[in-house]
Write a protein that holds these residues in place. Structure first.
Motif, PDB file in Angstrom:
ATOM      1  N   HIS A   1      -0.362  -3.792   7.300  1.00 49.03           N
ATOM      2  CA  HIS A   1       1.061  -3.676   7.998  1.00 49.03           C
ATOM      3  C   HIS A   1       1.043  -2.806   9.147  1.00 49.03           C
ATOM      4  N   GLN A   2       1.382  -3.005  10.417  1.00 46.78           N
ATOM      5  CA  GLN A   2       1.338  -2.257  11.346  1.00 46.78           C
ATOM      6  C   GLN A   2       0.201  -1.402  11.645  1.00 46.78           C
ATOM      7  N   GLY A   3      -1.030  -2.113  11.574  1.00 46.02           N
ATOM      8  CA  GLY A   3      -2.354  -1.555  11.796  1.00 46.02           C
ATOM      9  C   GLY A   3      -2.945  -0.718  10.491  1.00 46.02           C
ATOM     10  N   LYS A   4      -2.318  -0.649   9.355  1.00 44.35           N
ATOM     11  CA  LYS A   4      -2.710   0.044   8.303  1.00 44.35           C
ATOM     12  C   LYS A   4      -3.081  -1.015   7.285  1.00 44.35           C
ATOM     13  N   ILE A   5      -4.216  -0.583   6.554  1.00 49.96           N
ATOM     14  CA  ILE A   5      -4.352  -1.362   5.152  1.00 49.96           C
ATOM     15  C   ILE A   5      -3.678  -0.755   4.408  1.00 49.96           C
ATOM     16  N   LYS A   6      -2.608  -1.337   3.724  1.00 53.22           N
ATOM     17  CA  LYS A   6      -1.577  -0.722   2.878  1.00 53.22           C
ATOM     18  C   LYS A   6      -2.046  -1.112   1.281  1.00 53.22           C
ATOM     19  N   ALA A   7      -3.066  -2.116   1.100  1.00 53.42           N
ATOM     20  CA  ALA A   7      -3.418  -2.264  -0.241  1.00 53.42           C
ATOM     21  C   ALA A   7      -4.690  -3.069  -0.550  1.00 53.42           C
ATOM     22  N   ASP A   8      -5.214  -2.907  -1.188  1.00 48.16           N
ATOM     23  CA  ASP A   8      -6.769  -3.586  -1.550  1.00 48.16           C
ATOM     24  C   ASP A   8      -6.522  -4.168  -3.008  1.00 48.16           C
ATOM     25  N   LEU A   9      -6.270  -5.355  -3.272  1.00 46.12           N
ATOM     26  CA  LEU A   9      -5.928  -6.108  -4.667  1.00 46.12           C
ATOM     27  C   LEU A   9      -7.061  -7.015  -4.817  1.00 46.12           C
ATOM     28  N   ILE A  10      -7.243  -6.691  -6.150  1.00 49.02           N
ATOM     29  CA  ILE A  10      -8.059  -8.024  -6.959  1.00 49.02           C
ATOM     30  C   ILE A  10      -7.192  -9.302  -6.935  1.00 49.02           C
ATOM     31  N   ASN A  11      -7.617 -10.525  -6.492  1.00 53.92           N
ATOM     32  CA  ASN A  11      -6.877 -11.837  -6.943  1.00 53.92           C
ATOM     33  C   ASN A  11      -6.968 -12.182  -8.064  1.00 53.92           C
ATOM     34  N   GLN A  12      -6.433 -11.583  -9.134  1.00 51.36           N
ATOM     35  CA  GLN A  12      -6.111 -12.038 -10.295  1.00 51.36           C
ATOM     36  C   GLN A  12      -4.716 -11.928 -10.798  1.00 51.36           C
ATOM     37  N   GLY A  13      -4.056 -13.045 -11.066  1.00 48.73           N
ATOM     38  CA  GLY A  13      -2.558 -13.018 -11.270  1.00 48.73           C
ATOM     39  C   GLY A  13      -1.799 -12.598  -9.925  1.00 48.73           C
ATOM     40  N   LEU A  14      -2.320 -12.538  -8.787  1.00 47.17           N
ATOM     41  CA  LEU A  14      -1.694 -11.866  -7.528  1.00 47.17           C
ATOM     42  C   LEU A  14      -0.578 -12.923  -7.246  1.00 47.17           C
ATOM     43  N   THR A  15       0.673 -12.623  -6.719  1.00 48.74           N
ATOM     44  CA  THR A  15       1.689 -13.435  -6.177  1.00 48.74           C
ATOM     45  C   THR A  15       1.950 -13.291  -4.761  1.00 48.74           C
ATOM     46  N   GLN A  16       2.457 -14.004  -4.163  1.00 49.09           N
ATOM     47  CA  GLN A  16       3.125 -13.693  -2.731  1.00 49.09           C
ATOM     48  C   GLN A  16       3.891 -12.660  -2.685  1.00 49.09           C
ATOM     49  N   GLU A  17       4.947 -12.620  -3.599  1.00 43.19           N
ATOM     50  CA  GLU A  17       5.828 -11.719  -3.604  1.00 43.19           C
ATOM     51  C   GLU A  17       5.009 -10.204  -3.851  1.00 43.19           C
ATOM     52  N   LYS A  18       3.953 -10.249  -4.537  1.00 36.06           N
ATOM     53  CA  LYS A  18       3.369  -8.854  -4.728  1.00 36.06           C
ATOM     54  C   LYS A  18       2.584  -8.552  -3.217  1.00 36.06           C
ATOM     55  N   VAL A  19       1.916  -9.507  -2.662  1.00 32.27           N
ATOM     56  CA  VAL A  19       1.390  -8.988  -1.323  1.00 32.27           C
ATOM     57  C   VAL A  19       2.582  -8.735  -0.530  1.00 32.27           C
ATOM     58  N   MET A  20       3.580  -9.403  -0.063  1.00 38.24           N
ATOM     59  CA  MET A  20       4.706  -8.834   0.539  1.00 38.24           C
ATOM     60  C   MET A  20       5.419  -7.565   0.402  1.00 38.24           C
ATOM     61  N   GLU A  21       5.483  -7.346  -0.760  1.00 37.27           N
ATOM     62  CA  GLU A  21       5.800  -5.948  -1.493  1.00 37.27           C
ATOM     63  C   GLU A  21       4.960  -4.592  -0.966  1.00 37.27           C
ATOM     64  N   ALA A  22       3.501  -5.234  -1.221  1.00 33.52           N
ATOM     65  CA  ALA A  22       2.570  -4.173  -0.908  1.00 33.52           C
ATOM     66  C   ALA A  22       2.616  -4.020   0.657  1.00 33.52           C
ATOM     67  N   ALA A  23       2.738  -5.104   1.624  1.00 34.39           N
ATOM     68  CA  ALA A  23       2.792  -4.888   3.004  1.00 34.39           C
ATOM     69  C   ALA A  23       4.041  -4.158   3.432  1.00 34.39           C
ATOM     70  N   LEU A  24       5.294  -4.201   2.932  1.00 29.96           N
ATOM     71  CA  LEU A  24       6.307  -3.581   3.443  1.00 29.96           C
ATOM     72  C   LEU A  24       6.780  -2.212   2.728  1.00 29.96           C
ATOM     73  N   LYS A  25       6.013  -1.804   1.741  1.00 29.01           N
ATOM     74  CA  LYS A  25       6.407  -0.539   1.024  1.00 29.01           C
ATOM     75  C   LYS A  25       5.996   0.595   1.847  1.00 29.01           C
ATOM     76  N   GLU A  26       6.941   1.769   1.837  1.00 29.63           N
ATOM     77  CA  GLU A  26       6.347   2.851   2.656  1.00 29.63           C
ATOM     78  C   GLU A  26       5.532   3.698   1.687  1.00 29.63           C
TER      79      GLU A  26
END
Length: 504
Positions: A479-504
């Motif tokens: 998000h905005q040029g930064k890597i906001k999260a590095d997540l293992i794809n186990q039980g990962l949802t679209q909501e969790k990805v978007m939350e990681a992208a947009l959290k400050e």
């Protein structure tokens, strides 16, 4: 509702090849019909018949529009009847204004003189109708793709359109722009304007359609009410077989680290105080599929371009391959380090459209077929081309056929074949299935999995979160040029990805 369009027993041949075989469809006023099918199924050919691009007499069958038989010699005649088509490749003149584009060849005149005031007011009114708050004197080239798409629709409305045909209208749009366009299509239905909607995005098809028509290999497979169909039903009709899972995930062994990126920063090519990639660090392992997710403008593509040496601006940071620091300042250096990239814009950066399919496949690996420095072993090259076409199931009538004439999915498979000839250990895929039908997507996903299984390290960048989650072992969220999260794809949802992208 009254019937607006009826196409009866349409058959179209190119030489001995039957592109359309006895197809019949009908459409009522104020109805939205989605036309689905794999690339090369005949959807666009059918619409070109309807619009007069293939004139009356060039096909067999009958077309009736608003109760009259349509025997159009060209597209201008069908436009005068109220039929407008908006192609995936927009036809606007970029260095002209919105107003000039809207009235091009259709000017309002008084006594032989163009009435600029009346055209301006009408243009402003129609722009408001398509929810586009811009000055009619704005140059089209200054607008984003979503706004240009709406200008095309405004242009059609200005011609008193009764049937609007949209061919892959959201392929290059953001989610917000897509929502605006879909709402506009629904609004046109309320004003009794019919629409034929061509798209590979089945969620959109389901959302806006009254009826769904599926064509396969030039044959009409069926037309059904959208309300009673699931996406799986549509896919089964399109590909002729049931796909239980669009993402055929296979187990593959993730090995040692092959790529490490530390503190990668890329600056805007013109405004150098803006960072397109901001201090990004991550690792990639052998046999791993690393997905990169994020909103448009998050810096995903720019980060990939830095790794491949194709970024146009300044960038800095450390890249390690097999724990050895490497300098990659251009594509040649990247390929020398066994790092290859399939670009986001395949038509602009991936192919030479007028060159044959085979020559496109071998273009980057010509050294493999040379005697000395200049003489090409054509027999060997032809053998490799045949093997590549067969391995990646590229559908082409001949290796000499211009690649620009292939469907998007087959162009993409040819680009992948070209990349694989370079024997990469690291493969970057930027939007690998954009504008590609379901069947071709499935084949590409299977190929990605197989390559990972064989030990290749793969980075997949995609705007479609279900795709990222469907094929990745691990997901980087930007998000905005930064890597906001590095997540293992186990039980990962679209909501969790978007939350990681947009959290400050």
């Amino acid at each position: 509702m009254a019937q607006l369009l009826e196409m009866r027993n349409i058959t179209k041949k190119f030489g001995d090849v039957v592109a359309l075989n006895n197809i019949s469809i009908n459409l009522e006023a104020g109805e939205i019909l989605s036309l689905c099918g794999e690339n090369g199924s005949g959807k666009s050919t059918l619409m070109k018949v309807l619009c007069g691009i293939y004139p009356y007499g060039d096909y067999s069958g009958e077309i009736y529009f608003a109760g009259e038989q349509l025997q159009s010699k060209n597209i201008k005649e069908t436009e005068e009847k109220g039929i407008s088509i908006i192609h995936q490749e927009l036809t606007l003149v970029k260095n002209m204004t919105v107003l000039e584009n809207m009235f091009l060849g259709n000017e309002i005149t008084q006594g032989g003189v163009t009435d600029d005031n009346q055209m301006y007011l009408r243009c402003k009114t129609i722009l408001q109708q398509v929810q586009l708050d811009i000055d009619p004197n704005t140059k089209v080239g200054e607008l984003g793709l979503g706004q240009q798409q709406l200008v095309e629709i405004a242009k059609a409305l200005n011609k008193q359109v009764r049937l609007l045909i949209l061919d892959e209208p959201t392929a290059s749009l953001t989610e917000k722009e897509t929502a605006i366009l879909l709402n506009l299509v629904k609004d046109l239905r309320e004003h009794n304007i019919s629409c034929i909607y061509i798209s590979h995005k089945l969620n959109e098809v389901k959302e806006i359609s009254d009826k769904i028509c599926v064509i396969r290999d030039g044959e009409h497979i069926g037309t059904q009410a959208a309300q009673g169909m699931t996406e799986d039903d549509i896919i089964t009709m399109m590909v002729g077989r049931e796909i239980t899972s669009l993402y055929p995930h296979e187990e593959h062994h993730i090995g040692e680290e092959i790529l490490r990126v530390e503190n990668l920063t890329a600056y805007h090519p013109i405004n150098t105080h803006i960072k397109r990639v901001d201090n990004a660090s991550f690792r990639l392992h052998q046999g791993e599929i690393l997905g990169v997710a994020g909103l448009v403008g998050s810096g995903r593509t720019e980060m990939a371009q830095c790794l491949f040496g194709s970024y146009q601006g300044k960038y800095q940071g450390d890249i390690f391959i097999h724990n050895q620091a490497v300098k990659i300042k251009n594509c040649t250096q990247a390929i020398a380090h066994n790092l290859v990239m399939v670009p986001e814009d395949r038509k602009k950066h991936g192919i030479v459209p007028i060159m044959g399919v085979g020559k496109n496949i071998t273009l980057s690996a010509l050294k493999q077929f040379c005697f000395g420095k200049t003489v090409i072993n054509e027999a060997l090259e032809e053998t490799v081309i045949e093997q590549s076409i067969k391995k990646l199931t590229v559908k082409t009538s001949s290796p000499e056929l211009a690649i620009g004439r292939l469907s998007g999915g087959n162009q993409q498979k040819a680009i992948l074949a070209k990349c694989l000839l370079l024997k990469p250990k690291i493969l970057i895929l930027d939007e690998p299935t954009r504008g590609i039908d379901v069947g071709a997507k499935y084949e590409i996903y299977k190929l990605i999995n197989q390559l990972a299984k064989e030990g290749m390290a793969i980075i997949v960048i995609s705007s479609e979160l279900p795709e990222v989650l469907g094929i990745s072992d691990r997901v980087l969220v930007m998000h905005q040029g930064k890597i906001k999260a590095d997540l293992i794809n186990q039980g990962l949802t679209q909501e969790k990805v978007m939350e990681a992208a947009l959290k400050e």
